[in-house]
Design an enzyme around this catalytic site. Structure first.
Site, PDB file in Angstrom:
ATOM      1  N   GLU A   1      52.276  66.187  84.407  1.00  0.00           N
ATOM      2  CA  GLU A   1      51.401  65.458  85.320  1.00  0.00           C
ATOM      3  C   GLU A   1      50.495  66.337  86.186  1.00  0.00           C
ATOM      4  O   GLU A   1      49.434  65.890  86.613  1.00  0.00           O
ATOM      5  CB  GLU A   1      52.251  64.554  86.239  1.00  0.00           C
ATOM      6  CG  GLU A   1      52.947  63.422  85.520  1.00  0.00           C
ATOM      7  CD  GLU A   1      51.973  62.432  84.913  1.00  0.00           C
ATOM      8  OE1 GLU A   1      50.900  62.187  85.518  1.00  0.00           O
ATOM      9  OE2 GLU A   1      52.266  61.903  83.817  1.00  0.00           O
TER      10      GLU A   1
ATOM     11  N   SER B   1      97.345  16.034  98.650  1.00  0.00           N
ATOM     12  CA  SER B   1      98.636  16.528  99.153  1.00  0.00           C
ATOM     13  C   SER B   1      98.610  17.970  99.636  1.00  0.00           C
ATOM     14  O   SER B   1      99.618  18.462 100.152  1.00  0.00           O
ATOM     15  CB  SER B   1      99.708  16.363  98.068  1.00  0.00           C
ATOM     16  OG  SER B   1      99.942  15.003  97.811  1.00  0.00           O
TER      17      SER B   1
END
Length: 772
Positions: free
Chosen positions: A185, A465
């Site tokens: 680059e 329950s």
């Protein structure tokens, strides 16, 4: 006009133009200087104050290795692969492992946890019958008391569309990676001042020679400026501004910081609504490993993607990515950065990228929902979405995967066996550690992907329950009135409400059992006996106990509450049962252990907030009764399926018309609540035992629940009593039985057996034996 006058006018015009030119150029220079000074200040200040947009990352509980811990080698291997460890024949570098017949050898990476740093080391693990039999440091040969692997990332908190990155400091970027990056680059990076005139001239000559644009001349600094501050428009004005800003950036900041920023900012592709930024995340996303562990070929491929991330995405365009990789390797070879042997070896290598199926394996959305709710008390949304926080949670991946799998397969099995329409049932489950209240697993529905309605947190259904233990708790706390053998009336009852409506409950089987003991009533889940007990204790008293144990909602003082006429989510039920399983000590449910910044410096620790809400003796007695539910009662199927894990405790729950099937059960190390029902609240025909209990059993068999450990409190004694529990008698009197009694008990004390009539009691020997 005379010639002399005409010449004088011409001279005046020339002088005027020269004046304008000189002063105009001066003003233009001054304006340019002012603009650059402003731009220089703006760039310098904004770069100094830059704040990377990094979402908060969530991590599961790490695998802890120590001698004696239960560990499935298949699960350990799959976790290592999920962490990006390489499997081979030797372990020579961090992030590798070998599986052999006796276990695994792992070279761990090391990790900085909120409570300390775990070093990278070579660990030899011997596993026998699903248990770690030996744990040693392979290099020193010394035994290890504890080792931890790095945690698995399970998700993130972010905006709808967001940038994601794994931040790296300059010291964390491998030198060779920087060499490759600069060669591709910006090879004159260390010679130029932000703009490279030599590079511009070289690119112009090359492009002119070829007749097309083959080379660019943007330096890494210019690319960074464009990515951070400017648009992608190809205009002279933008390029001019980019050049000025690049020069300003290099004037004020060092080369190392510019490389570090570039490495963290560069765009490397899209993953749905997530933008992949930075080489740190790119390495993990495409190759499943940290940047430092990339091979030469992998580094070349990742850097080669910078030119066109979409076109060179190795997950989608493998051939194009390989061609670009080989081009980068050729460039490195020509510039003498790699040898001919390296070039030949790396270009011949296949493209190995992370399996795409592992990128989105299992969703943990249900659990993350709970984490979000806890985080919002302490952190702003903007901090969670952009500040790069690391959130360490209690999620146990093995338990979570088992819970999700058992929920899905269990529902299918229930539907097939009961002739219920396929995929008409839904379920939710939560698993916690009762001693710490940490959530180990949270399932919001039967789908593998939990996205959508989170039933574990938000489905409020009648608990049936499951409320009964709290009715019995309220009674057992009145030690002079009730004990485990106190007599209750299981007979018809009709109550008229303030509105004139008559409530006439019944037992599930429609039968009446007359005089029964308190223990039998709970173990057999008799509705009418429970109503008798609840009315004697007081509905208001039961409500207050529920609120003391963590119920955070208004409850109406109706007798129907005694049989579960209250709608709660599975998470709320787990919160209530946690205190029952933890000997009376309540801890609010927790999912977060710590929050740290991006460098894992701890910001907040989330420890347990412990409060005793039940005295030791009543808590012990209730556990005693709930073990009977599994040993001999409505959940006996669990005792038959898990005989080696007894004693276990739990309670089945069924709402009216079989719309909701529940089970809440616990042992020494786990508490889990399972709900089964329909999203439209339609009838299922299931009881707690025929629905939720089946999933609970399968889950406990998979993850390994341990037996309960009882330590009798000082406020409790074991005595021989009459079958009706109304008097203490000498040992061996007729049909007397031993029971635990909370003090003070207020019972009559008989000194002789002939003083009382000893009727045949109804006993549960297996339960009683546990307390002798």
């Amino acid at each position: 006009m005379p010639r002399k006058k005409k010449k004088r006018v011409q001279n005046e015009h020339v002088a005027w133009f020269k004046f304008l030119f000189r002063h105009g150029a001066l003003w233009l220079c001054l304006a340019f200087a002012a603009y650059w000074m402003w731009l220089d200040h703006t760039v310098g200040q904004s770069f100094a104050m830059r704040r990377w947009a990094v979402p908060a990352r969530l991590f599961a509980s790490p695998i802890e290795l120590y001698q004696g811990v239960r560990l499935d080698p298949d699960y350990l291997e799959s976790t290592l692969l999920q962490l990006g460890y390489g499997s081979g024949t030797t372990v020579v570098t961090p992030g590798t492992f070998v599986r052999n017949r006796g276990g695994l050898e792992i070279y761990s990476r090391g990790y900085r946890f909120p409570d300390g740093t775990e070093p990278a080391r070579n660990i030899d693990i011997r596993i026998s019958n699903g248990v770690v039999a030996r744990l040693i440091d392979s290099k020193s040969g010394e035994p290890l008391s504890l080792a931890r692997l790095e945690p698995v990332e399970i998700g993130s908190i972010h905006r709808d569309e967001f940038e994601d990155r794994v931040m790296l400091s300059f010291a964390e970027i491998p030198d060779r990676f920087i060499q490759i990056l600069l060669a591709v680059e910006d090879r004159r990076f260390h010679q130029h001042f932000g703009v490279d005139p030599v590079g511009i001239a070289r690119a112009a000559f090359s492009n002119l020679k070829s007749g097309k644009i083959e080379q660019g001349a943007s330096t890494i600094t210019q690319q960074l400026v464009k990515n951070m501050y400017l648009s992608n428009k190809r205009t002279f004005g933008r390029k001019f501004r980019e050049a000025l800003m690049a020069i300003s950036l290099e004037r004020q900041y060092g080369k190392d910081l510019i490389i570090e920023s570039y490495v963290n900012e560069i765009f490397l592709g899209q993953d749905g609504n997530r933008a992949i930024h930075g080489f740190g995340l790119g390495a993990r996303f495409y190759f499943g490993k940290p940047l430092a562990e990339l091979s030469l070929a992998e580094s070349a491929m990742l850097i080669g993607m910078v030119k066109a991330p979409s076109a060179y995405n190795p997950l989608r365009h493998r051939d194009a990515a390989k061609a670009r990789r080989d081009l980068v390797l050729d460039l490195l070879h020509k510039r003498g950065l790699i040898s001919s042997d390296e070039y030949s070896l790396e270009t011949a290598s296949a493209v190995f990228v992370r399996d795409r199926s592992s990128l989105h394996t299992q969703s943990y959305d249900a659990f993350i929902d709970f984490v979000r709710s806890q985080l919002k008390r302490d952190y702003r949304d903007s901090d969670l979405q952009q500040a790069g926080l690391n959130i360490f949670t209690s999620l146990d991946l093995n338990t979570q995967h088992a819970a999700q799998s058992m929920t899905s397969s269990g529902l299918t099995a229930i539907e097939n066996s009961r002739g219920i329409d396929l995929r008409s049932l839904q379920s939710a489950a939560i698993v916690i550690d009762p001693r710490t209240a940490e959530i180990k697993a949270l399932v919001g529905g039967r789908e593998t992907s939990n996205a959508g309605f989170n039933r574990a947190l938000n489905a409020q259904r009648s608990i049936g329950s499951l409320v009964k233990p709290f009715v019995y708790l309220a009674a057992l706390e009145q030690t002079k009135r009730f004990n485990v053998l106190s007599t209750l009336d299981d007979k018809p009852v009709s109550l008229t409400g303030a509105d004139g409506a008559i409530w006439s409950p019944s037992n599930y089987n429609g039968k009446f059992h007359g005089k029964v003991s308190l223990r039998e009533a709970l173990v057999r889940s008799y509705n009418l006996a429970t109503v008798d007990l609840g009315l004697r204790v007081g509905v208001g008293t039961v409500i207050r106990r529920l609120q003391d144990l963590g119920l955070n909602r208004e409850v109406k003082d109706f007798p129907s509450l005694l049989l579960g006429a209250i709608e709660l989510s599975p998470a709320e039920v787990a919160s209530l049962y946690q205190a029952l399983a933890n000997d009376g000590y309540r801890i609010p449910l927790r999912a977060i252990r710590a929050v740290a910044d991006s460098q894992n410096v701890t910001l907040t620790r989330y420890g347990p907030r412990v409060e005793q809400v039940i005295d030791a003796a009543p808590a012990y007695l209730l556990q005693y009764l709930l073990t009977g539910v599994i040993a001999e009662g409505t959940a006996k199927a669990a005792a038959l399926a898990l005989p080696q894990q007894l004693p276990l405790a739990g309670k089945t729950g069924t709402s009216n018309d079989g719309r909701d099937s529940w089970f809440a059960g616990f042992g020494g190390n786990l508490l889990s609540v399972v709900w089964v029902g329909r999203d439209d609240n339609g009838k299922t025909g299931l009881t707690g035992a025929s629905g939720a209990l089946k999933i609970w059993i399968a889950l406990m068999q998979r993850i390994g629940i341990t037996p309960m450990q009882f330590a009798r409190p000082e406020q409790l004694q074991v005595d021989w009593v009459t079958p009706t529990g109304d008097a203490i008698v000498p040992a061996g009197c007729g049909n007397a039985t031993q029971i635990p009694l909370a003090l003070p008990h207020g019972l009559l004390i008989h000194v002789g057996c002939d003083e009382i009539k000893m009727d045949e009691p109804k006993l549960w020997d297996k339960v009683r034996e546990m307390f002798r």
